[in-house]
Design a protein around this motif. Structure first.
Motif, PDB file in Angstrom:
ATOM      1  N   TYR A  43       0.802  -1.223   0.000  1.00  0.00           N
ATOM      2  CA  TYR A  43       0.000   0.000   0.000  1.00  0.00           C
ATOM      3  C   TYR A  43       0.834   1.272   0.000  1.00  0.00           C
ATOM      4  CZ  TYR A  43      -3.691  -3.301   0.976  1.00  0.00           C
ATOM      5  OH  TYR A  43      -4.549  -4.354   0.886  1.00  0.00           O
ATOM      6  N   SER A  44       2.069   1.182   0.457  1.00  0.00           N
ATOM      7  CA  SER A  44       2.929   2.354   0.501  1.00  0.00           C
ATOM      8  C   SER A  44       4.387   1.903   0.524  1.00  0.00           C
ATOM      9  CB  SER A  44       2.618   3.211   1.741  1.00  0.00           C
ATOM     10  OG  SER A  44       3.414   4.370   1.737  1.00  0.00           O
ATOM     11  N   GLU A  45       4.875   1.527  -0.644  1.00  0.00           N
ATOM     12  CA  GLU A  45       6.233   0.983  -0.726  1.00  0.00           C
ATOM     13  C   GLU A  45       7.277   1.960  -0.206  1.00  0.00           C
ATOM     14  OE1 GLU A  45       9.309  -0.594  -4.117  1.00  0.00           O
ATOM     15  OE2 GLU A  45       7.179  -0.891  -4.448  1.00  0.00           O
ATOM     16  N   TRP A  46       7.178   3.223  -0.589  1.00  0.00           N
ATOM     17  CA  TRP A  46       8.202   4.190  -0.194  1.00  0.00           C
ATOM     18  C   TRP A  46       8.302   4.321   1.319  1.00  0.00           C
ATOM     19  CZ3 TRP A  46       7.622   8.539   2.752  1.00  0.00           C
ATOM     20  CH2 TRP A  46       6.317   8.974   2.976  1.00  0.00           C
ATOM     21  N   HIS A  83      14.578   7.512   0.669  1.00  0.00           N
ATOM     22  CA  HIS A  83      13.328   8.162   1.071  1.00  0.00           C
ATOM     23  C   HIS A  83      13.526   9.118   2.243  1.00  0.00           C
ATOM     24  CE1 HIS A  83      11.942   4.581  -1.202  1.00  0.00           C
ATOM     25  NE2 HIS A  83      11.273   5.545  -1.790  1.00  0.00           N
ATOM     26  N   ARG A  84      14.786   9.383   2.583  1.00  0.00           N
ATOM     27  CA  ARG A  84      15.171  10.379   3.582  1.00  0.00           C
ATOM     28  C   ARG A  84      14.649  10.083   4.993  1.00  0.00           C
ATOM     29  NH1 ARG A  84      14.345  15.260  -0.536  1.00  0.00           N
ATOM     30  NH2 ARG A  84      12.376  14.207  -0.736  1.00  0.00           N
ATOM     31  N   PHE A  85      14.668   8.796   5.346  1.00  0.00           N
ATOM     32  CA  PHE A  85      14.385   8.390   6.722  1.00  0.00           C
ATOM     33  C   PHE A  85      15.730   8.214   7.424  1.00  0.00           C
ATOM     34  CE2 PHE A  85      10.542   6.437   4.601  1.00  0.00           C
ATOM     35  CZ  PHE A  85       9.614   7.308   5.151  1.00  0.00           C
ATOM     36  N   VAL A  86      16.372   9.322   7.753  1.00  0.00           N
ATOM     37  CA  VAL A  86      17.740   9.269   8.263  1.00  0.00           C
ATOM     38  C   VAL A  86      17.834   8.484   9.566  1.00  0.00           C
ATOM     39  CG1 VAL A  86      17.692  11.491   9.496  1.00  0.00           C
ATOM     40  CG2 VAL A  86      19.849  10.615   8.587  1.00  0.00           C
ATOM     41  N   HIS A  87      16.821   8.578  10.402  1.00  0.00           N
ATOM     42  CA  HIS A  87      16.851   7.833  11.670  1.00  0.00           C
ATOM     43  C   HIS A  87      16.753   6.330  11.427  1.00  0.00           C
ATOM     44  CE1 HIS A  87      12.689   8.494  10.611  1.00  0.00           C
ATOM     45  NE2 HIS A  87      12.270   7.683  11.562  1.00  0.00           N
ATOM     46  N   GLU A  88      15.987   5.916  10.419  1.00  0.00           N
ATOM     47  CA  GLU A  88      15.862   4.492  10.101  1.00  0.00           C
ATOM     48  C   GLU A  88      17.072   3.990   9.327  1.00  0.00           C
ATOM     49  OE1 GLU A  88      11.950   4.287   8.380  1.00  0.00           O
ATOM     50  OE2 GLU A  88      11.016   4.554  10.353  1.00  0.00           O
ATOM     51  N   GLU A  89      17.719   4.858   8.594  1.00  0.00           N
ATOM     52  CA  GLU A  89      19.002   4.507   7.975  1.00  0.00           C
ATOM     53  C   GLU A  89      20.026   4.238   9.076  1.00  0.00           C
ATOM     54  OE1 GLU A  89      22.455   6.439   5.079  1.00  0.00           O
ATOM     55  OE2 GLU A  89      20.607   7.567   5.422  1.00  0.00           O
ATOM     56  N   GLY A  90      19.995   5.070  10.115  1.00  0.00           N
ATOM     57  CA  GLY A  90      20.892   4.872  11.253  1.00  0.00           C
ATOM     58  C   GLY A  90      20.606   3.570  11.984  1.00  0.00           C
TER      59      GLY A  90
END
Length: 138
Positions: A43-46, A83-90
């Protein structure tokens, strides 16, 4: 709650690797969380892709599938960055570093921890970045 499901799933998979006597129970909890994300990503891949990839990485890590786990950890990091989720990249970088360290890949683990620290600092979570600096491999 979608975020509670993510953290429950990640925690369950990590506990499965630490607690032999309850490993199967933890894996089942992790797989249930993963199953929910496999539905939500349709429903919301990004928004959910990086989280699903992280749960898949942890699942493969539990199964001892090292190369697939590494690919999924990197896919989670790449998706979060895209997708600029910097906290989740961390978070994905930190968990990847922990996985690498657990499997004796200290140099690669250090690289992932450095990336995680950088992400946490960009996010403004300086205490988290500092904690990570103090608790990682030297």
């Amino acid at each position: 709650d979608m975020f509670q499901t993510l953290y429950l799933g990640v925690s369950a998979f990590r506990l499965a690797r630490l607690e032999d006597d309850k490993a199967r129970e933890w894996v089942d909890i992790g797989r249930e969380a993963l199953s929910k994300y496999q539905t939500w990503v349709k429903y919301s891949e990004w928004n959910w892709q990086n989280k699903m990839n992280l749960l898949e990485a942890e699942s493969h890590a539990c199964e001892g599938e090292m190369e697939i786990a590494k690919i999924k950890f990197q896919a989670s990091i790449d998706s979060a960055r895209k997708h600029r989720f910097v906290h989740e990249e961390g978070l994905a970088s930190e968990l990847f570093g922990m996985y690498l360290e657990e499997n004796g890949n200290v140099d690669e683990a250090k690289q992932q921890y450095a990336l995680a620290r950088s992400c946490y600092q960009k996010w403004g979570a300086f205490a988290l970045a500092d904690r990570l600096l103090k608790s990682t491999v030297s």
